[in-house]
Design an enzyme around this catalytic site. Structure first.
Site, mmCIF file in Angstrom:
data_model
loop_
_atom_site.group_PDB
_atom_site.id
_atom_site.type_symbol
_atom_site.label_atom_id
_atom_site.label_comp_id
_atom_site.label_asym_id
_atom_site.label_seq_id
_atom_site.Cartn_x
_atom_site.Cartn_y
_atom_site.Cartn_z
ATOM 1 N N ILE A 152 0.804 -1.225 0.000
ATOM 2 C CA ILE A 152 0.000 0.000 0.000
ATOM 3 C C ILE A 152 0.830 1.266 0.000
ATOM 4 O O ILE A 152 0.306 2.361 -0.170
ATOM 5 C CB ILE A 152 -0.963 0.056 1.216
ATOM 6 C CG1 ILE A 152 -0.183 -0.216 2.512
ATOM 7 C CG2 ILE A 152 -2.131 -0.887 1.027
ATOM 8 C CD1 ILE A 152 -0.980 0.074 3.751
ATOM 9 N N GLY A 153 2.095 1.142 0.207
ATOM 10 C CA GLY A 153 2.881 2.369 0.237
ATOM 11 C C GLY A 153 4.345 2.069 0.075
ATOM 12 O O GLY A 153 4.801 0.955 0.335
ATOM 13 N N TYR A 157 12.604 4.580 2.949
ATOM 14 C CA TYR A 157 13.316 3.527 3.680
ATOM 15 C C TYR A 157 12.469 2.284 3.888
ATOM 16 O O TYR A 157 12.839 1.412 4.648
ATOM 17 C CB TYR A 157 13.752 4.068 5.052
ATOM 18 C CG TYR A 157 14.494 5.361 4.949
ATOM 19 C CD1 TYR A 157 15.805 5.383 4.462
ATOM 20 C CD2 TYR A 157 13.892 6.563 5.285
ATOM 21 C CE1 TYR A 157 16.487 6.573 4.331
ATOM 22 C CE2 TYR A 157 14.577 7.766 5.163
ATOM 23 C CZ TYR A 157 15.869 7.764 4.686
ATOM 24 O OH TYR A 157 16.541 8.943 4.547
ATOM 25 N N SER A 158 11.314 2.233 3.252
ATOM 26 C CA SER A 158 10.423 1.130 3.608
ATOM 27 C C SER A 158 9.426 0.820 2.505
ATOM 28 O O SER A 158 9.181 1.625 1.623
ATOM 29 C CB SER A 158 9.646 1.523 4.859
ATOM 30 O OG SER A 158 8.800 2.606 4.545
ATOM 31 N N VAL A 160 5.366 -0.587 2.572
ATOM 32 C CA VAL A 160 4.289 -0.746 3.549
ATOM 33 C C VAL A 160 3.221 -1.659 2.957
ATOM 34 O O VAL A 160 2.833 -1.508 1.791
ATOM 35 C CB VAL A 160 3.694 0.626 3.952
ATOM 36 C CG1 VAL A 160 2.613 0.450 5.015
ATOM 37 C CG2 VAL A 160 4.792 1.541 4.487
ATOM 38 N N ASP A 270 9.156 16.000 9.492
ATOM 39 C CA ASP A 270 8.748 15.686 8.112
ATOM 40 C C ASP A 270 7.228 15.749 7.983
ATOM 41 O O ASP A 270 6.593 14.848 7.428
ATOM 42 C CB ASP A 270 9.274 14.319 7.683
ATOM 43 C CG ASP A 270 9.253 14.156 6.149
ATOM 44 O OD1 ASP A 270 9.120 15.185 5.440
ATOM 45 O OD2 ASP A 270 9.365 13.028 5.671
HETATM 46 N N1 ATP Z 1 -0.475 2.823 9.317
HETATM 47 C C1 ATP Z 1 -0.595 2.918 8.001
HETATM 48 N N2 ATP Z 1 -1.751 2.594 7.411
HETATM 49 C C2 ATP Z 1 -1.884 2.698 6.087
HETATM 50 N N3 ATP Z 1 -0.922 3.142 5.255
HETATM 51 C C3 ATP Z 1 0.252 3.473 5.778
HETATM 52 C C4 ATP Z 1 0.497 3.375 7.176
HETATM 53 N N4 ATP Z 1 1.756 3.786 7.406
HETATM 54 C C5 ATP Z 1 2.272 4.129 6.218
HETATM 55 N N5 ATP Z 1 1.386 3.946 5.228
HETATM 56 C C6 ATP Z 1 1.576 4.218 3.797
HETATM 57 O O1 ATP Z 1 2.905 3.960 3.411
HETATM 58 C C7 ATP Z 1 3.563 5.146 2.939
HETATM 59 C C8 ATP Z 1 5.012 5.117 3.361
HETATM 60 O O2 ATP Z 1 5.097 5.021 4.787
HETATM 61 P P1 ATP Z 1 6.098 5.895 5.630
HETATM 62 O O3 ATP Z 1 5.886 7.338 5.236
HETATM 63 O O4 ATP Z 1 5.964 5.576 7.049
HETATM 64 O O5 ATP Z 1 7.492 5.343 5.069
HETATM 65 P P2 ATP Z 1 8.877 6.068 4.833
HETATM 66 O O6 ATP Z 1 9.800 5.084 4.207
HETATM 67 O O7 ATP Z 1 9.383 6.645 6.094
HETATM 68 O O8 ATP Z 1 8.420 7.186 3.833
HETATM 69 P P3 ATP Z 1 9.013 8.594 3.390
HETATM 70 O O9 ATP Z 1 9.888 8.294 2.233
HETATM 71 O O10 ATP Z 1 7.773 9.364 3.001
HETATM 72 O O11 ATP Z 1 9.727 9.193 4.535
HETATM 73 C C9 ATP Z 1 2.724 6.307 3.494
HETATM 74 O O12 ATP Z 1 2.739 7.450 2.707
HETATM 75 C C10 ATP Z 1 1.319 5.686 3.559
HETATM 76 O O13 ATP Z 1 0.620 5.855 2.359
#
Ligand code: ATP
Length: 599
Positions: A152-153, A157-158, A160, A270
């Site tokens: 879903i995302g 660094y990740s 999701v 952020d």
């Molecule tokens: N609890 C959640 N429920 C649903 N979707 C989520 C959740 N947490 C994160 N996501 C989805 O996953 C995406 C990436 O998560 P997150 O921002 O925590 O990761 P990141 O690697 O730190 O991202 P960024 O590059 O934006 O810093 C979010 O924009 C969101 O759409």
């Protein structure tokens, strides 16, 4: 979790005192309230082998501890104070014991016995060694107790995933953290995120419900409550136009969450639409604490200025401040408020220089007094030759009048004038009619995540490219026209040390095939011509529109610019960098992730 090599062995009952310490400290004092859970979890931990599949989130996560043993725990934690004081026996032995008990501050690793207990409880040794503090008092969930539903995302660094907790039936979000070959530095940043999340407990802050890994695993998933939307996705949807009570409702929740973070000594660093998650009940939660840090206004220490996604980055950060505070989050909140009312991002800069000019053009250039007082590292280099007059009121003349004082405050050039989240919550914006609507009265929106928007864009692009080929038109041309700026957070931002930043870039560059979405290569990091490891602003790079038009290129409902999050790099380059080839390592990741059960 890609590399589960074997089955977990039976784990002995963990030392009760060590479990206690972990919860009482890492939990920020919530240990007492959760005393009963501790007992439950202790009984579940003894005899782990036979009960492993029945480890439940409520029993295994956030296991706190009885605070009555805290003093003893301090000793066991290896601070040495009490260990030596009351002990008999040869001095030499005391010294050896003290040395053994002392954690390595560089690694923030636990003393040996805690490490042993953590490994016995099912934590991988690489994690306990580097992030012992972050996992203290918790036990890991096993990957096979979740059923993966969909990706879903994708963040820097990740990845999701939406998943079902087989034990409870609950839908959750699993954030799989990517590590550079389990580099201690990468693990440490993730540990900081976990520690911060454990300190926070508020309805408007996403809750970390647990961690999924196992002793033989080399990956880690963070388990969160599942949120259906993010504000960036909703706002980018051409059909959705927020009403004033709805904007107030979202802003009230954002500021309440920020107030909590700041009161607990956490800067988010952020804040942007894609990090503000929304559930179907209209509840907004601040998410993604990957760049967050602890701060203490009374005990200042230098922090990196290379944080916050460009369009939401405050002027002091752009000018290189290393001594900053809650003002950086309040600035981002101000950008979001104006954006919600305007229906488009208010300062979509393409690089730091342009961003700073957009800020000065809208908010006025800083006063002489501010330049003198702030002594910001890049002040002399970026002091504009001409003076810009503040024009927020004229630019946003159609906004509801009670919103203006709040926008003026949050978008003050001097961070001291931005006040606090608590003050913002008391502003007339929230105390005059029409009041904020109740979250439960917000409409139920169709899927609108930034990821959904991205998938829609990609599909549309694919179709256009296909029809272009049929018509003899070049697909390349179509792509260029349709490229949209996407969320590209400061790629080097999750690092307090330049050396670490550079190392991460090198690693990433070396693994460019599989990690192309993670960091831009060094030569594209920031605007063209920015040297690696040097200041992130180069005054010699003046963008073509340095005179700064106030006409925003973003058009909701017009050309398909579908995100609210600003690029750090030139937009076309950003899209290119983040696009993954079909069949690349990252796109295969879901299929290969065999330890999560696919539907
Ligand atoms: N609890 C959640 N429920 C649903 N979707 C989520 C959740 N947490 C994160 N996501 C989805 O996953 C995406 C990436 O998560 P997150 O921002 O925590 O990761 P990141 O690697 O730190 O991202 P960024 O590059 O934006 O810093 C979010 O924009 C969101 O759409």
């Amino acid at each position: 979790m890609g590399c589960v090599f074997g089955r977990e062995a039976a784990a002995p009952t963990p030392h009760p005192a060590s479990a206690a310490t972990g919860a009482s400290r890492a939990d920020g004092g919530k240990g007492k309230e959760r005393g009963r859970e501790v007992e439950r979890s202790r009984s579940s931990l003894s005899g782990r082998k036979s009960q492993v599949t029945s480890t439940r989130i409520d029993a295994g996560f956030g296991v706190p501890k009885a605070s009555r043993v805290e003093g003893r725990d301090k000793d066991k934690d290896g601070d040495g104070e009490e260990a030596g004081s009351g002990r008999s026996g040869p001095l030499q032995q005391q010294r050896v014991e003290r040395r053994r008990a002392k954690p390595n501050p560089r690694q923030s690793n636990p003393p040996k016995h805690v490490y042993g207990e953590q490994v016995a409880a099912g934590w991988p040794s690489w994690l306990s060694q580097v992030a012992g503090e972050a996992i203290k008092g918790w036990t890991p969930r096993r990957a096979d107790t979740f059923e993966k539903i969909a990706k879903i995302g994708q963040g820097t660094y990740s990845n999701v995933y939406k998943a079902r907790d087989i034990l409870t039936g609950k839908i959750v979000a699993l954030k799989k953290v990517r590590f550079d070959n389990l580099e201690p530095e990468s693990v440490k940043f993730m540990a900081r995120e976990i520690l911060i999340l454990r300190r926070l407990d508020h309805p408007n802050v996403v809750k970390l419900e647990g961690l999924v890994t196992s002793r033989m695993s080399c990956s880690l998933y963070l388990v969160f409550e599942y949120m259906e939307h993010d504000l960036a996705g909703l706002a980018a949807s051409p059909e959705i136009k927020f009403t004033e009570p709805q904007v107030k409702c979202y802003m009230h929740q954002l500021l309440s969450g920020l107030e909590h973070c700041h009161n607990r000594g956490v800067l988010h660093r952020d804040i942007k639409g894609s990090n503000l998650l929304l559930d179907n009940g209209g509840i907004l939660k601040i998410a993604d604490f990957g760049l967050a840090t602890f701060f203490d206004p009374d005990r200042k220490r230098p922090m990196t200025s290379r944080v916050v996604t460009l369009w939401y980055r405050s002027p002091e950060l752009l000018l290189g401040a290393t001594d900053y505070g809650v003002g950086v989050d309040l600035w981002s909140a101000g950008c979001i408020l104006a954006e919600l009312l305007a229906g488009k991002p208010i300062m979509p800069g393409r690089n730091e220089v342009e961003q700073l000019h957009k800020i000065f053009k809208l908010c006025g250039s800083p006063s002489e007094e501010y330049w003198k007082k702030s002594r910001l590292p890049h002040a002399t280099m970026f002091k504009p030759q001409r003076t810009y007059k503040r024009c927020i009121a004229e630019t946003f003349k159609d906004f509801p009048p009670p919103s203006m004082p709040l926008i003026e405050t949050l978008l003050a050039i001097d961070p001291a004038e931005r006040q606090t989240a608590s003050a913002a919550l008391k502003s007339e914006f929230f105390t005059t009619k029409p009041y904020a609507c109740d979250p439960s009265s917000l409409p139920q929106y169709p899927p609108s995540k930034e990821m959904d928007a991205k998938l829609r864009d990609e599909e549309a692009r694919r179709l256009r490219a296909a029809s272009g080929r049929i018509n003899g038109d070049g697909a390349k041309k179509t792509r260029t026209r349709d490229r949209a700026p996407r969320a590209v957070p400061a790629p080097e931002a999750n690092a307090e040390l330049q050396a670490n930043i550079d190392r991460r870039r090198l690693i990433t560059h070396a693994n460019a095939k599989s990690k192309s979405e993670k960091f831009p290569p060094p030569h594209q990091d920031g605007a063209p011509g920015f040297a690696l490891g040097s200041s992130h602003i180069d005054a010699s790079f003046i963008p073509p529109d340095a005179s700064f038009s106030t006409v925003f290129p973003y058009q909701k409902g017009g050309q398909p610019i579908t995100t609210w999050s600003g690029p750090l790099v030139e937009p076309n380059a950003a899209v290119h960098l983040r696009r993954k080839k079909p069949g690349s390592h990252a796109s295969k990741e879901i299929q290969n992730d065999s330890s999560l059960r696919n539907r």
